[in-house]
Design a protein around this motif. Structure first.
Motif, PDB file in Angstrom:
ATOM      1  N   GLU A 187       0.815  -1.213   0.000  1.00  0.00           N
ATOM      2  CA  GLU A 187       0.000   0.000   0.000  1.00  0.00           C
ATOM      3  C   GLU A 187       0.847   1.262   0.000  1.00  0.00           C
ATOM      4  OE1 GLU A 187      -3.042   0.308   2.902  1.00  0.00           O
ATOM      5  OE2 GLU A 187      -4.269  -1.282   2.002  1.00  0.00           O
ATOM      6  N   THR A 188       1.889   1.303   0.810  1.00  0.00           N
ATOM      7  CA  THR A 188       2.706   2.515   0.899  1.00  0.00           C
ATOM      8  C   THR A 188       4.177   2.154   0.998  1.00  0.00           C
ATOM      9  OG1 THR A 188       2.511   2.562   3.318  1.00  0.00           O
ATOM     10  CG2 THR A 188       0.890   3.826   2.058  1.00  0.00           C
ATOM     11  N   VAL A 189       5.015   2.989   0.379  1.00  0.00           N
ATOM     12  CA  VAL A 189       6.468   2.918   0.553  1.00  0.00           C
ATOM     13  C   VAL A 189       6.926   4.355   0.808  1.00  0.00           C
ATOM     14  CG1 VAL A 189       8.678   2.277  -0.448  1.00  0.00           C
ATOM     15  CG2 VAL A 189       6.624   0.948  -1.014  1.00  0.00           C
ATOM     16  N   VAL A 190       7.497   4.593   1.984  1.00  0.00           N
ATOM     17  CA  VAL A 190       7.813   5.954   2.423  1.00  0.00           C
ATOM     18  C   VAL A 190       9.302   6.058   2.735  1.00  0.00           C
ATOM     19  CG1 VAL A 190       7.330   7.752   4.123  1.00  0.00           C
ATOM     20  CG2 VAL A 190       5.493   6.215   3.374  1.00  0.00           C
ATOM     21  N   LEU A 191       9.905   7.143   2.251  1.00  0.00           N
ATOM     22  CA  LEU A 191      11.301   7.457   2.565  1.00  0.00           C
ATOM     23  C   LEU A 191      11.332   8.464   3.707  1.00  0.00           C
ATOM     24  CD1 LEU A 191      14.376   7.523   1.972  1.00  0.00           C
ATOM     25  CD2 LEU A 191      13.874   9.379   0.341  1.00  0.00           C
ATOM     26  N   HIS A 192      12.054   8.133   4.774  1.00  0.00           N
ATOM     27  CA  HIS A 192      12.275   9.045   5.900  1.00  0.00           C
ATOM     28  C   HIS A 192      13.756   9.423   5.905  1.00  0.00           C
ATOM     29  CE1 HIS A 192       8.370   8.061   7.918  1.00  0.00           C
ATOM     30  NE2 HIS A 192       8.529   6.929   7.247  1.00  0.00           N
ATOM     31  N   TYR A 193      14.066  10.751   6.059  1.00  0.00           N
ATOM     32  CA  TYR A 193      15.476  11.141   6.094  1.00  0.00           C
ATOM     33  C   TYR A 193      15.677  12.389   6.945  1.00  0.00           C
ATOM     34  CZ  TYR A 193      14.471  14.748   2.539  1.00  0.00           C
ATOM     35  OH  TYR A 193      13.973  15.830   1.861  1.00  0.00           O
ATOM     36  N   MET A 194      16.921  12.550   7.393  1.00  0.00           N
ATOM     37  CA  MET A 194      17.351  13.739   8.133  1.00  0.00           C
ATOM     38  C   MET A 194      18.473  14.389   7.337  1.00  0.00           C
ATOM     39  SD  MET A 194      19.128  14.063  11.911  1.00  0.00           S
ATOM     40  CE  MET A 194      17.663  13.528  12.797  1.00  0.00           C
ATOM     41  N   ASP A 195      18.308  15.689   7.020  1.00  0.00           N
ATOM     42  CA  ASP A 195      19.331  16.368   6.220  1.00  0.00           C
ATOM     43  C   ASP A 195      20.465  16.863   7.111  1.00  0.00           C
ATOM     44  OD1 ASP A 195      18.455  18.665   7.460  1.00  0.00           O
ATOM     45  OD2 ASP A 195      17.502  19.517   5.678  1.00  0.00           O
ATOM     46  N   LEU A 196      21.399  17.605   6.498  1.00  0.00           N
ATOM     47  CA  LEU A 196      22.584  18.027   7.243  1.00  0.00           C
ATOM     48  C   LEU A 196      22.292  19.114   8.256  1.00  0.00           C
ATOM     49  CD1 LEU A 196      25.329  17.982   4.460  1.00  0.00           C
ATOM     50  CD2 LEU A 196      24.657  16.198   6.066  1.00  0.00           C
ATOM     51  N   THR A 197      21.107  19.712   8.182  1.00  0.00           N
ATOM     52  CA  THR A 197      20.751  20.733   9.170  1.00  0.00           C
ATOM     53  C   THR A 197      20.031  20.128  10.368  1.00  0.00           C
ATOM     54  OG1 THR A 197      18.619  21.194   8.114  1.00  0.00           O
ATOM     55  CG2 THR A 197      20.539  22.433   7.328  1.00  0.00           C
ATOM     56  N   GLY A 198      19.765  18.805  10.322  1.00  0.00           N
ATOM     57  CA  GLY A 198      19.069  18.142  11.420  1.00  0.00           C
ATOM     58  C   GLY A 198      17.572  18.090  11.258  1.00  0.00           C
ATOM     59  N   GLY A 204      28.941  16.587   5.217  1.00  0.00           N
ATOM     60  CA  GLY A 204      28.551  16.105   6.527  1.00  0.00           C
ATOM     61  C   GLY A 204      27.966  14.703   6.424  1.00  0.00           C
ATOM     62  N   VAL A 205      27.122  14.341   7.397  1.00  0.00           N
ATOM     63  CA  VAL A 205      26.501  13.017   7.443  1.00  0.00           C
ATOM     64  C   VAL A 205      24.998  13.191   7.567  1.00  0.00           C
ATOM     65  CG1 VAL A 205      26.302  10.854   8.717  1.00  0.00           C
ATOM     66  CG2 VAL A 205      28.529  11.962   8.490  1.00  0.00           C
ATOM     67  N   MET A 206      24.257  12.486   6.736  1.00  0.00           N
ATOM     68  CA  MET A 206      22.798  12.481   6.867  1.00  0.00           C
ATOM     69  C   MET A 206      22.317  11.035   6.968  1.00  0.00           C
ATOM     70  SD  MET A 206      21.418  13.569   3.104  1.00  0.00           S
ATOM     71  CE  MET A 206      21.796  12.637   1.633  1.00  0.00           C
ATOM     72  N   TYR A 207      21.022  10.857   7.305  1.00  0.00           N
ATOM     73  CA  TYR A 207      20.483   9.537   7.615  1.00  0.00           C
ATOM     74  C   TYR A 207      19.166   9.324   6.870  1.00  0.00           C
ATOM     75  CZ  TYR A 207      23.708  10.332  11.479  1.00  0.00           C
ATOM     76  OH  TYR A 207      24.814  10.634  12.228  1.00  0.00           O
ATOM     77  N   TYR A 208      18.898   8.053   6.552  1.00  0.00           N
ATOM     78  CA  TYR A 208      17.604   7.739   5.933  1.00  0.00           C
ATOM     79  C   TYR A 208      17.205   6.294   6.240  1.00  0.00           C
ATOM     80  CZ  TYR A 208      19.678   4.911   2.149  1.00  0.00           C
ATOM     81  OH  TYR A 208      20.322   3.934   1.432  1.00  0.00           O
ATOM     82  N   TYR A 259      20.138   4.166   7.740  1.00  0.00           N
ATOM     83  CA  TYR A 259      21.334   4.111   6.916  1.00  0.00           C
ATOM     84  C   TYR A 259      22.072   5.449   7.046  1.00  0.00           C
ATOM     85  CZ  TYR A 259      19.225   0.014   4.702  1.00  0.00           C
ATOM     86  OH  TYR A 259      18.663  -1.208   4.465  1.00  0.00           O
ATOM     87  N   THR A 260      23.385   5.386   7.029  1.00  0.00           N
ATOM     88  CA  THR A 260      24.226   6.582   7.153  1.00  0.00           C
ATOM     89  C   THR A 260      24.843   6.909   5.797  1.00  0.00           C
ATOM     90  OG1 THR A 260      24.744   6.062   9.453  1.00  0.00           O
ATOM     91  CG2 THR A 260      26.214   7.588   8.312  1.00  0.00           C
ATOM     92  N   VAL A 261      24.738   8.181   5.399  1.00  0.00           N
ATOM     93  CA  VAL A 261      25.271   8.622   4.114  1.00  0.00           C
ATOM     94  C   VAL A 261      26.265   9.755   4.364  1.00  0.00           C
ATOM     95  CG1 VAL A 261      24.755   9.527   1.821  1.00  0.00           C
ATOM     96  CG2 VAL A 261      23.104   8.030   2.977  1.00  0.00           C
ATOM     97  N   THR A 262      27.445   9.605   3.842  1.00  0.00           N
ATOM     98  CA  THR A 262      28.444  10.682   3.907  1.00  0.00           C
ATOM     99  C   THR A 262      28.270  11.593   2.695  1.00  0.00           C
ATOM    100  OG1 THR A 262      30.024   9.283   5.074  1.00  0.00           O
ATOM    101  CG2 THR A 262      30.904  11.225   3.945  1.00  0.00           C
ATOM    102  N   VAL A 263      28.016  12.868   2.984  1.00  0.00           N
ATOM    103  CA  VAL A 263      27.876  13.858   1.910  1.00  0.00           C
ATOM    104  C   VAL A 263      29.248  14.491   1.703  1.00  0.00           C
ATOM    105  CG1 VAL A 263      26.669  15.901   1.096  1.00  0.00           C
ATOM    106  CG2 VAL A 263      25.490  14.260   2.591  1.00  0.00           C
ATOM    107  N   ALA A 264      29.823  14.251   0.557  1.00  0.00           N
ATOM    108  CA  ALA A 264      31.197  14.684   0.295  1.00  0.00           C
ATOM    109  C   ALA A 264      31.234  15.731  -0.810  1.00  0.00           C
ATOM    110  CB  ALA A 264      32.048  13.482  -0.093  1.00  0.00           C
ATOM    111  N   ASP A 265      32.238  16.640  -0.681  1.00  0.00           N
ATOM    112  CA  ASP A 265      32.473  17.633  -1.729  1.00  0.00           C
ATOM    113  C   ASP A 265      33.473  17.037  -2.706  1.00  0.00           C
ATOM    114  OD1 ASP A 265      32.815  19.812  -3.310  1.00  0.00           O
ATOM    115  OD2 ASP A 265      33.958  20.970  -1.834  1.00  0.00           O
TER     116      ASP A 265
END
Length: 508
Positions: A335-346, A372-376, A395-401
């Motif tokens: 019925e539903t598939v939802v993405l939850h995430y936290m950006d680099l600002t929290g 920085g690091v964000m999560y989803y 899950y942990t994602v490293t945001v790299a330049d």
């Protein structure tokens, strides 16, 4: 009736034995020895047509015959042993009687008489159920000549009634039998008595049925139903009928007997809802039902959450959206598939993932434009259950330049040596510029001079001091951002350089 010398009554078999002793003596080598006698009913009346089997026990010699109308029989024995027993067995319809005696050693014949346990005016027979069991302890009544007789069948299902000596051939005898869940109304017109009339009873009592039941069953899992059925006679077969509520017709399954139970498996249902079923058992005449009315109701429930198949993304460039893909399956429906995430600002967000094809879902987290690091995590629901990937945490994602600065040189094509050269460049970066360096070599020099450029906004500059030579001024710029990414301008410097033509020089 022939006069008998004496009688020996054997109570266990209701057989009368009489022996006449003649003066002759016989042995096993002498002429045949005769076994003679009369067959009577229990009231002393002679009985003809009784099948007789005479057995000499020593040699096992067997001779068969029938009694004459006056009840008399005679059987010669060609083999016998004096003083050994001889057995006479009588059979009339289904009634039997047996007697025996030792062979006389002083006479040429031995007399053995039989008394059959019925009378010549009797109506008798057996009661049998449809399942071939004996109809024991059954109430039975016989109506004839305006009179009713009642009785009870014995443990072997046999019954006897005395119809009297005034019975006429083909008179109607009405018979009623009842009890133990059976009954029978019938009539018989005997041509003569005694008459054997065996009766197959009617089963009027259906089986009693009980069955196992469950309040719920998981979606797509079979439901085993165990049935017990008891009957006064026999249980021949049984069926279970099932359907999902709302369907128009039931589907039948044949029950299989195993020990004291009848069993079947209702296949797994592919939709949630209410499963209805009932059981019907057959004894050859009647049907027993469980439940007696209505149906057993079982809730078909979805107990399995969706399954999520996803390969985690561990890094993403700061200037790029984080594209996520997953495959979601369920035993019923997604019925539903939802993405939850936290950006680099929290800050936390959630968004519906979009089905793209079959069981594939996609979504994107916007570019963070910083490091920085964000999560989803991903959650999928089927209307009853929710499953999260990962099961615990995020899950942990490293945001790299990963982008180097952009360097745009602002350099004159020609210059005067006595004035020096103003070198400028616009240096920009998606995250931030850390430094800009100028490498230059005046005409005639062999080594590059390395110097830091002065920032002013996005513009970085350095004034090369006046020098005393003409020719070609060679230079290149290196910029570095706050993430350590480096950019050279030209990009393949120092193999390739920016050249400025110096047209004059200061006087010595």
């Amino acid at each position: 009736m022939k006069q008998r010398t004496y009688a020996l009554l054997v109570a266990a078999t209701l057989i009368t034995v009489m022996l006449w002793i003649a003066p002759d003596t016989e042995s096993s080598t002498a002429p045949p020895h005769n076994i003679v006698g009369y067959v009577f009913d229990q009231n002393g009346n002679p009985m003809g047509g009784v099948h007789l089997t005479v057995t000499e026990e020593y040699f096992g010699h067997i001779v068969e015959t029938y009694s004459e109308p006056n009840g008399y029989y005679q059987v010669p024995l060609s083999k016998y042993n004096v003083s050994n027993p001889v057995t006479v067995k009588g059979l009339y319809k289904s009634v039997e009687a047996t007697n025996y005696s030792q062979i006389s050693s002083t006479h040429s014949f031995t007399v053995i008489e039989l008394t059959m346990p019925l009378d010549v005016y009797s109506l008798f027979g057996s009661l049998e159920t449809p399942g071939k069991a004996v109809g024991a302890d059954m109430e039975i009544s016989v109506f004839h000549d305006g009179k009713t007789q009642t009785g009870v069948s014995n443990s072997n299902g046999m019954y006897w009634f005395d119809m009297g000596s005034n019975f006429s051939p083909f008179e109607t005898i009405e018979i009623s039998v009842w009890g133990n869940g059976f009954s029978k109304e019938t009539a018989v017109n005997p041509v003569a008595l005694p008459y054997e009339f065996n009766i197959i009873l009617d089963d009027i009592e259906p089986p009693t049925v009980t069955a196992s039941s469950a309040s719920s069953v998981p979606l797509r899992e079979y439901l085993n139903v165990q049935v017990q059925a008891h009957d006064n006679d026999q249980v021949i077969s049984g069926s279970l009928y099932y359907k999902m509520e709302g369907e128009s017709s039931f589907t039948a399954i044949t029950l299989v007997k195993s020990g004291n139970y009848w069993n079947c498996d209702i296949p797994g249902m592919t939709n949630t809802g209410r499963l209805l079923y009932y059981v019907s058992m057959y004894d050859g005449t009647n049907y027993g039902r469980f439940p007696a009315s209505g149906n057993v109701i079982v809730d078909v429930i979805d107990v399995l959450p969706p399954e999520i198949f996803h390969t985690p993304v561990t890094t993403v460039a700061s200037h790029e959206d984080l594209a996520l893909t997953c495959h979601v399956t369920d035993d019923h429906q997604v019925e539903t598939v939802v993405l939850h995430y936290m950006d680099l600002t929290g800050n936390t967000y959630q968004s519906q993932m979009t089905p793209s094809s079959s069981d594939t879902y996609t979504a994107a987290i916007p570019a963070q434009k910083k490091v920085g690091v964000m999560y989803y995590r991903i959650e999928a629901g089927d209307g009853f259950n929710v499953f999260s990937s990962p099961v615990d945490g995020n899950y942990t994602v490293t945001v790299a330049d990963v982008l180097p600065p952009v360097v745009t040189p602002i350099i004159p094509a020609t210059a005067h040596a006595h004035e020096g050269v103003m070198v400028k460049a616009d240096i920009t970066d998606n995250i931030g510029v850390a430094s800009g360096y100028l490498f230059y070599k005046i005409p005639g020099a062999t080594d590059f001079v390395n110097t830091s450029m002065t920032p002013s906004g996005k513009e970085y500059s350095f004034h090369i001091p006046p020098f005393n030579s003409t020719g070609t001024l060679s230079l290149y710029i290196i910029a570095q951002d706050t993430s350590g990414n480096v950019k050279s301008e030209p990009s393949d410097a120092p193999a390739f350089l920016i050249n400025v033509s110096v047209v004059d020089a200061l006087s010595p």
